[in-house]
Write an enzyme that holds these catalytic residues in place. Structure first.
Site, PDB file in Angstrom:
ATOM      1  N   LYS A  95      -7.258   3.058  -3.129  1.00 25.04           N
ATOM      2  CA  LYS A  95      -7.643   3.101  -1.715  1.00 25.04           C
ATOM      3  C   LYS A  95      -7.861   4.559  -1.325  1.00 25.04           C
ATOM      4  O   LYS A  95      -7.156   5.446  -1.797  1.00 25.04           O
ATOM      5  CB  LYS A  95      -6.515   2.458  -0.906  1.00 25.04           C
ATOM      6  N   LYS A 142     -10.634  -0.035  -1.956  1.00 26.16           N
ATOM      7  CA  LYS A 142     -10.440  -0.175  -0.507  1.00 26.16           C
ATOM      8  C   LYS A 142     -10.699   1.145   0.199  1.00 26.16           C
ATOM      9  O   LYS A 142      -9.908   2.075   0.075  1.00 26.16           O
ATOM     10  CB  LYS A 142      -9.012  -0.646  -0.216  1.00 26.16           C
ATOM     11  N   ASP A 164       0.853  -1.194   0.000  1.00 26.38           N
ATOM     12  CA  ASP A 164       0.000   0.000   0.000  1.00 26.38           C
ATOM     13  C   ASP A 164       0.888   1.243   0.000  1.00 26.38           C
ATOM     14  O   ASP A 164       1.615   1.477   0.976  1.00 26.38           O
ATOM     15  CB  ASP A 164      -0.897   0.037   1.243  1.00 26.38           C
TER      16      ASP A 164
END
Length: 295
Positions: free
Chosen positions: A204, A240, A141
């Protein structure tokens, strides 16, 4: 493509960028579908989509090992339930999780690229990412370079994502847009488009650190961008939400957005994750009917 391929890709997107209209669309989805999805089956699905996260300054090899053991313990004690999707930690703990984790269908996710600010040399970000993957990370991430994005230096933003994607090798790359800093639907659309065209496997919302976390309006825009990108390329990109997703109703609200915009194909933890620390216990409380503090 021309030198201005980045601006062109953004301009070609037809995703809604009127903030008032986006809010109205979100309100309609929730008004029509929230209550029907407030049920045990959805709660169990959402639990299986959690990236169970510990990102504290006080994390240590011992605390991360204990955190991982709880996931092992849950698997042994509750074989009737699917476990969380992943354990998310700082990159220096990837080897700790890899050595302790016994559950084969739980992935290891690491924040990287000088999370959460993304402020450092690209060489440092690449090295950190490569080391995390070498240590056992299945997923990485990173945070989109906000400074370059807000300056309009889209080429630099995209080149960095592409380079970090390469450093991931076989690991999946989640690109955090930090939607609380981007603020507008137009910025969120632009960042989504750039991230996906640069190789993001997931987009995300947030780090949950310096700026406001996930919002349903940001989720709406991002999911519309994912849908459009899929229609153009055939590539499925995951979504996400993270940062402030704590209550069962919060989680179900994001589920409704994903289900109504992207459809059943995205209702799997391969393409839908929720970054959270406190949510797991709240979902278990809703599933089991008694207050639970398992994690």
């Amino acid at each position: 493509m021309t030198e201005d391929k980045y601006t062109k890709a953004i301009a070609e997107s037809q995703v809604l960028t009127d903030d008032i209209a986006v809010k109205a669309a979100v309100d309609k989805i929730l008004g029509d579908h929230l209550q029907e999805n407030m049920n045990e089956e959805v709660y169990k699905f959402l639990f299986n989509c959690i990236d169970l996260t510990t990102l504290r300054s006080t994390d240590s090899p011992r605390s991360v090992a204990d955190f991982t053991e709880k996931v092992n313990q849950f698997d042994n004690e509750h074989p009737e339930m699917k476990n969380v999707a992943a354990i998310c930690v700082y990159p220096n703990f990837s080897q700790v999780v890899r050595s302790v984790l016994e559950v084969s269908d739980v992935d290891i996710a690491c924040v990287s690229g000088c999370f959460p600010s993304s402020q450092s040399f690209i060489e440092v970000k690449v090295a950190e990412t490569a080391l995390a993957v070498e240590g056992g990370a299945d997923e990485i991430d990173i945070v989109l370079n906000l400074g370059n994005f807000l300056d309009g230096d889209y080429e630099e933003v995209c080149d960095e994502i592409t380079e970090l994607k390469h450093a991931c090798r076989d690991a999946r790359l989640k690109v955090i847009l930090e939607t609380g800093a981007l603020k507008t639907a137009a910025n969120i659309k632009a960042a989504s488009v750039l991230a996906m065209w640069s190789g993001a496997d997931f987009i995300k919302t947030s780090t949950g650190k310096e700026y406001p976390g996930a919002s349903l309006e940001a989720a709406y825009v991002m999911c519309q961008c994912i849908k459009e990108y899929y229609e153009k390329t055939g590539n499925m990109v995951g979504f996400k939400p993270a940062g402030g997703v704590r209550s069962t109703e919060d989680a179900v609200s994001y589920y409704c957005i994903v289900k109504e915009i992207l459809g059943e194909k995205w209702l799997t933890n391969e393409y839908f994750r929720i970054g959270a620390s406190g949510l797991a216990n709240n979902l278990l409380t809703a599933i089991w009917g008694t207050e639970t503090k398992y994690f």
